[in-house]
Design a protein around this motif. Structure first.
Motif, PDB file in Angstrom:
ATOM      1  N   THR A   1     -60.683 -41.112  48.164  1.00 55.83           N
ATOM      2  CA  THR A   1     -60.621 -41.633  46.801  1.00 55.83           C
ATOM      3  C   THR A   1     -59.334 -42.389  46.510  1.00 55.83           C
ATOM      4  OG1 THR A   1     -62.134 -39.952  45.948  1.00 55.83           O
ATOM      5  CG2 THR A   1     -60.668 -41.000  44.359  1.00 55.83           C
ATOM      6  N   GLY A   2     -58.189 -41.883  46.984  1.00 54.77           N
ATOM      7  CA  GLY A   2     -56.926 -42.569  46.709  1.00 54.77           C
ATOM      8  C   GLY A   2     -56.950 -44.019  47.152  1.00 54.77           C
ATOM      9  N   GLY A   3     -57.397 -44.250  48.380  1.00 56.54           N
ATOM     10  CA  GLY A   3     -57.471 -45.615  48.884  1.00 56.54           C
ATOM     11  C   GLY A   3     -58.530 -46.443  48.192  1.00 56.54           C
ATOM     12  N   ILE A   4     -59.680 -45.831  47.887  1.00 57.94           N
ATOM     13  CA  ILE A   4     -60.742 -46.561  47.186  1.00 57.94           C
ATOM     14  C   ILE A   4     -60.281 -46.977  45.790  1.00 57.94           C
ATOM     15  CG2 ILE A   4     -63.059 -46.329  46.190  1.00 57.94           C
ATOM     16  CD1 ILE A   4     -63.824 -44.629  48.608  1.00 57.94           C
ATOM     17  N   ASN A   5     -59.385 -46.199  45.206  1.00 59.07           N
ATOM     18  CA  ASN A   5     -58.882 -46.561  43.881  1.00 59.07           C
ATOM     19  C   ASN A   5     -58.115 -47.881  43.881  1.00 59.07           C
ATOM     20  OD1 ASN A   5     -60.006 -44.429  42.479  1.00 59.07           O
ATOM     21  ND2 ASN A   5     -58.180 -43.139  42.590  1.00 59.07           N
ATOM     22  N   TRP A   6     -57.616 -48.305  45.033  1.00 57.26           N
ATOM     23  CA  TRP A   6     -57.020 -49.645  45.108  1.00 57.26           C
ATOM     24  C   TRP A   6     -58.076 -50.682  44.710  1.00 57.26           C
ATOM     25  CZ3 TRP A   6     -52.861 -51.056  49.153  1.00 57.26           C
ATOM     26  CH2 TRP A   6     -51.953 -50.002  49.326  1.00 57.26           C
TER      27      TRP A   6
ATOM     28  N   ASP B   1     -52.837 -49.742  40.507  1.00 60.15           N
ATOM     29  CA  ASP B   1     -52.921 -51.182  40.286  1.00 60.15           C
ATOM     30  C   ASP B   1     -51.804 -51.903  41.034  1.00 60.15           C
ATOM     31  OD1 ASP B   1     -50.566 -51.203  38.723  1.00 60.15           O
ATOM     32  OD2 ASP B   1     -51.642 -51.200  36.822  1.00 60.15           O
ATOM     33  N   ILE B   2     -51.841 -53.232  41.011  1.00 61.00           N
ATOM     34  CA  ILE B   2     -50.934 -54.006  41.845  1.00 61.00           C
ATOM     35  C   ILE B   2     -49.491 -53.892  41.359  1.00 61.00           C
ATOM     36  CG2 ILE B   2     -51.041 -56.230  40.656  1.00 61.00           C
ATOM     37  CD1 ILE B   2     -51.350 -55.519  44.474  1.00 61.00           C
ATOM     38  N   THR B   3     -49.292 -53.590  40.079  1.00 56.29           N
ATOM     39  CA  THR B   3     -47.944 -53.340  39.590  1.00 56.29           C
ATOM     40  C   THR B   3     -47.372 -52.088  40.239  1.00 56.29           C
ATOM     41  OG1 THR B   3     -48.455 -54.399  37.475  1.00 56.29           O
ATOM     42  CG2 THR B   3     -46.553 -52.931  37.531  1.00 56.29           C
ATOM     43  N   CYS B   4     -48.180 -51.038  40.330  1.00 55.67           N
ATOM     44  CA  CYS B   4     -47.733 -49.791  40.965  1.00 55.67           C
ATOM     45  C   CYS B   4     -47.501 -49.983  42.460  1.00 55.67           C
ATOM     46  CB  CYS B   4     -48.753 -48.686  40.733  1.00 55.67           C
ATOM     47  SG  CYS B   4     -48.920 -48.157  39.009  1.00 55.67           S
ATOM     48  N   LEU B   5     -48.423 -50.657  43.134  1.00 57.45           N
ATOM     49  CA  LEU B   5     -48.320 -50.805  44.588  1.00 57.45           C
ATOM     50  C   LEU B   5     -47.102 -51.630  44.979  1.00 57.45           C
ATOM     51  CD1 LEU B   5     -52.070 -51.396  45.532  1.00 57.45           C
ATOM     52  CD2 LEU B   5     -50.818 -49.240  45.376  1.00 57.45           C
ATOM     53  N   THR B   6     -46.884 -52.747  44.288  1.00 59.18           N
ATOM     54  CA  THR B   6     -45.702 -53.561  44.594  1.00 59.18           C
ATOM     55  C   THR B   6     -44.433 -52.893  44.091  1.00 59.18           C
ATOM     56  OG1 THR B   6     -46.001 -54.896  42.589  1.00 59.18           O
ATOM     57  CG2 THR B   6     -47.014 -55.712  44.619  1.00 59.18           C
ATOM     58  N   GLY B   7     -44.547 -52.150  43.009  1.00 59.26           N
ATOM     59  CA  GLY B   7     -43.391 -51.398  42.525  1.00 59.26           C
ATOM     60  C   GLY B   7     -42.926 -50.367  43.534  1.00 59.26           C
ATOM     61  N   ASP B   8     -43.874 -49.737  44.232  1.00 52.35           N
ATOM     62  CA  ASP B   8     -43.507 -48.802  45.300  1.00 52.35           C
ATOM     63  C   ASP B   8     -42.694 -49.506  46.380  1.00 52.35           C
ATOM     64  OD1 ASP B   8     -44.968 -46.858  43.992  1.00 52.35           O
ATOM     65  OD2 ASP B   8     -46.607 -46.810  45.443  1.00 52.35           O
TER      66      ASP B   8
ATOM     67  N   THR C   1     -40.031 -39.306  56.889  1.00 52.99           N
ATOM     68  CA  THR C   1     -39.263 -38.778  55.771  1.00 52.99           C
ATOM     69  C   THR C   1     -40.079 -38.988  54.504  1.00 52.99           C
ATOM     70  OG1 THR C   1     -38.127 -40.916  55.521  1.00 52.99           O
ATOM     71  CG2 THR C   1     -37.037 -39.227  56.847  1.00 52.99           C
ATOM     72  N   ARG C   2     -39.770 -38.224  53.478  1.00 48.60           N
ATOM     73  CA  ARG C   2     -40.452 -38.361  52.192  1.00 48.60           C
ATOM     74  C   ARG C   2     -39.487 -39.027  51.222  1.00 48.60           C
ATOM     75  NH1 ARG C   2     -45.056 -35.834  51.415  1.00 48.60           N
ATOM     76  NH2 ARG C   2     -44.676 -35.314  49.225  1.00 48.60           N
ATOM     77  N   VAL C   3     -39.906 -40.183  50.720  1.00 50.76           N
ATOM     78  CA  VAL C   3     -39.027 -41.021  49.917  1.00 50.76           C
ATOM     79  C   VAL C   3     -39.576 -41.120  48.494  1.00 50.76           C
ATOM     80  CG1 VAL C   3     -38.043 -43.325  49.649  1.00 50.76           C
ATOM     81  CG2 VAL C   3     -38.338 -42.354  51.946  1.00 50.76           C
ATOM     82  N   PRO C   4     -38.817 -40.695  47.484  1.00 43.40           N
ATOM     83  CA  PRO C   4     -39.272 -40.854  46.095  1.00 43.40           C
ATOM     84  C   PRO C   4     -39.150 -42.299  45.656  1.00 43.40           C
ATOM     85  CG  PRO C   4     -37.080 -39.852  46.154  1.00 43.40           C
ATOM     86  CD  PRO C   4     -37.528 -39.987  47.583  1.00 43.40           C
ATOM     87  N   VAL C   5     -40.232 -42.849  45.124  1.00 37.84           N
ATOM     88  CA  VAL C   5     -40.261 -44.238  44.672  1.00 37.84           C
ATOM     89  C   VAL C   5     -41.138 -44.362  43.435  1.00 37.84           C
ATOM     90  CG1 VAL C   5     -39.918 -45.250  46.989  1.00 37.84           C
ATOM     91  CG2 VAL C   5     -42.225 -44.832  46.177  1.00 37.84           C
ATOM     92  N   ASN C   6     -40.662 -45.009  42.393  1.00 43.11           N
ATOM     93  CA  ASN C   6     -41.548 -45.511  41.343  1.00 43.11           C
ATOM     94  C   ASN C   6     -42.480 -44.434  40.781  1.00 43.11           C
ATOM     95  OD1 ASN C   6     -42.638 -47.671  39.807  1.00 43.11           O
ATOM     96  ND2 ASN C   6     -44.258 -48.021  41.317  1.00 43.11           N
ATOM     97  N   GLY C   7     -41.984 -43.218  40.641  1.00 48.45           N
ATOM     98  CA  GLY C   7     -42.805 -42.137  40.126  1.00 48.45           C
ATOM     99  C   GLY C   7     -43.726 -41.517  41.144  1.00 48.45           C
ATOM    100  N   ALA C   8     -43.604 -41.891  42.407  1.00 48.97           N
ATOM    101  CA  ALA C   8     -44.419 -41.332  43.483  1.00 48.97           C
ATOM    102  C   ALA C   8     -43.503 -40.936  44.636  1.00 48.97           C
ATOM    103  CB  ALA C   8     -45.458 -42.356  43.949  1.00 48.97           C
TER     104      ALA C   8
END
Length: 334
Positions: free
Chosen positions: A231-236, A82-89, A11-18
């Motif tokens: 690139t998305g993953g490398i941006n971590w 960043d870690i705020t975005c990742l944990t926010g998700d 399923t596609r779940v909207p979270v934290n602007g993503a």
């Protein structure tokens, strides 16, 4: 990308602007959530061996493709990883399912996200199972400079930051070869070879070591990264120093029960400080490399279920012989 054969339709779940692509099993076990966080360059599919067993043990299993991976959002801005975005998700994912807290399990970068959940959102985490990457205590200098001083400028994490876009292009152009060469079993840890290891793997004609997974499973990863690029993953990784600043004023002690599983053939060391900063941790070493839950799926799953059962989170699996022998610098029951 087709739905992986061993997982339900996502399923596609909207979270934290993503928007995250989320795979679930065990919805009938609502009220006992476990969130599985994959690493790099991986997918929720990395947990294909554990998901059915966890659902059978009474968990509502929630496994997202995290931002930057699969059909989940891949923002253009580096700072959106960043870690705020990742944990926010992850916190928003709990909100979506109506959970105040959950057990979290991570591997590799996913483990870092889980450790960080316990730092930034401690009230949302009941217990932790992490694989491959132990808790990384904040260094005195920013992480990129620390890694460069210790491991040199060719270290892949340093390279990703100092030469943005270079590795991305090479990995994107050689996705199938890179993943074939990366997902291999390794021997005992040794000194790193010269050069940028990820670029070298992407360009190497022949793989080293036995494959971690079947050709069919490898094809799932290959199809995904050929579609999205890396690139998305490398941006971590490109947020290491930003994360270092974010965590500057955060209490560094994680006060949650935790199981840390590491591969004895993985060069990532278990730090002597682990038990000090994660006082409720148990350490279990398995005879494998970095891709623990895919290299030794049955052994890994049994160890996870036994530990969760000891914590009252899941029933003792059938055929279990009880406690395991623990190895590593920390071996006390939390």
């Amino acid at each position: 990308m087709p739905t992986p054969p061993d997982l339900p339709a996502p399923t596609r779940v909207p979270v934290n602007g993503a928007v995250l692509e989320v795979f679930e099993l065990g919805r009938e076990n609502a009220g006992n959530p476990i969130v599985l966080c994959h690493g790099w360059p991986e997918l929720a599919y990395s947990w294909r061996h554990q998901m059915p067993a966890l659902a059978a043990a009474g968990f509502h299993v929630i496994a997202p493709n995290q931002r930057g991976f699969g059909k989940s959002s891949r923002p253009a801005a580096v700072t959106d990883y960043d870690i705020t975005c990742l944990t926010g998700d992850l916190a928003a994912l709990l909100d979506h399912f109506g959970y105040a807290e959950a057990t979290f399990m991570g591997h590799d970068w996913g483990a870092n996200a889980v450790w960080s959940m316990a730092l930034l959102h401690p009230g949302r985490v009941t217990r932790i199972v992490n694989l491959a990457l132990p808790y990384q205590l904040r260094t005195e200098v920013p992480w990129t400079a620390f890694l460069e001083a210790v491991l040199g400028p060719d270290n892949y994490m340093v390279h990703f930051n100092r030469q943005p876009g270079v590795a991305d292009a090479i990995l994107d152009a050689n996705a199938a070869r890179f993943l074939r060469n990366l997902f291999r079993k390794t021997g005992p840890p040794g000194p790193p070879a010269p050069g940028m290891v990820m670029i070298d793997l992407a360009l190497a004609e022949s793989p080293m070591g036995a494959p971690v997974m079947s050709d069919e499973d490898l094809a799932v990863f290959t199809a995904a990264f050929e579609a999205t690029g890396f690139t998305g993953g490398i941006n971590w990784y490109r947020n290491l120093d930003r994360n270092w600043r974010i965590l500057a004023e955060v209490d560094p002690v994680i006060r949650k029960p935790a199981l840390m599983i590491h591969g004895t053939q993985d060069p990532i060391p278990i730090p002597d400080t682990l038990g000090t900063f994660v006082p409720g941790v148990e350490v279990l070493g398995l005879e494998c490399g970095h891709w623990i839950q895919q290299e030794l799926p049955e052994q890994t799953t049994a160890a996870i279920l036994a530990w969760l059962s000891e914590r009252g989170a899941a029933p003792q699996p059938a055929g279990s012989t009880g406690r395991r022998a623990l190895s590593g610098p920390v071996g006390e029951k939390a």
